[in-house]
Design a protein around this motif. Structure first.
Motif, mmCIF file in Angstrom:
data_model
loop_
_atom_site.group_PDB
_atom_site.id
_atom_site.type_symbol
_atom_site.label_atom_id
_atom_site.label_comp_id
_atom_site.label_asym_id
_atom_site.label_seq_id
_atom_site.Cartn_x
_atom_site.Cartn_y
_atom_site.Cartn_z
ATOM 1 N N TYR A 192 0.846 -1.191 0.000
ATOM 2 C CA TYR A 192 0.000 0.000 0.000
ATOM 3 C C TYR A 192 0.878 1.237 0.000
ATOM 4 O O TYR A 192 1.939 1.263 0.616
ATOM 5 C CB TYR A 192 -0.901 0.018 1.238
ATOM 6 N N ALA A 240 0.578 5.898 -0.719
ATOM 7 C CA ALA A 240 -0.243 7.083 -1.000
ATOM 8 C C ALA A 240 0.649 8.147 -1.598
ATOM 9 O O ALA A 240 1.837 8.240 -1.277
ATOM 10 C CB ALA A 240 -0.892 7.598 0.276
ATOM 11 N N ILE A 278 -4.549 6.735 -3.295
ATOM 12 C CA ILE A 278 -4.151 5.550 -2.536
ATOM 13 C C ILE A 278 -3.898 4.442 -3.550
ATOM 14 O O ILE A 278 -4.733 4.177 -4.416
ATOM 15 C CB ILE A 278 -5.258 5.105 -1.547
#
Length: 148
Positions: free
Chosen positions: A29, A31, A41
């Motif tokens: 993950y 951002a 994101i």
């Protein structure tokens, strides 16, 4: 002596059970700010050779689709729905419908509006991993991403 044999047997069973666990999909993950009050994101799946996961857009009667759910927060607002690249499409006899899926790697993206500086975004990914031999049970993975 019986206790040693019993203990050895239990250990062998536990090692066998542990080796059966399959995790063909690894998640990452990130951002990235795209403006003063906007960000994206990124949710990346790296998929083992011979395995695939399904698109977010699957016809009724098909397999479990990949779904990204973002926790409600006053710190951010979702801008639209999560996007994905163009999937592979084919008819799967097992499900009796055309399906869309990804192999090797896929990056889902969600645009957000920042209502606060440096928010933390939380969510859940639901997905189904399949090979040409088997499908694992659908899985839910929780994630957290800091937007700096």
């Amino acid at each position: 002596m019986k206790k040693i044999y019993l203990l050895s047997f239990i250990l062998l069973l536990s090692f066998g059970a542990y080796s059966q666990i399959q995790e063909p999909v690894k998640w990452a993950y990130a951002a990235k700010k795209t403006g003063n009050n906007e960000a994206v994101i990124f949710v990346k799946a790296t998929i083992d050779k011979g395995w695939h996961i399904y698109s977010q857009n699957i016809a009724e009667g098909g397999p479990t689709k990949t779904e990204l759910k973002f926790a409600a927060s006053e710190d951010i607002s979702l801008l639209g729905k999560p996007s994905e690249p163009r999937p592979i499409k084919k008819f799967e006899k097992y499900f009796g419908v055309n399906v869309a899926y990804f192999e090797k790697q896929v990056i889902f993206q969600q645009k957000i509006k920042l209502n606060k500086n440096n928010p933390v975004v939380k969510g859940t990914i639901t997905f189904l991993a399949c090979s040409n031999k088997e499908c694992l049970p659908p899985e839910d993975i929780e994630f957290t991403v800091a937007v700096k």
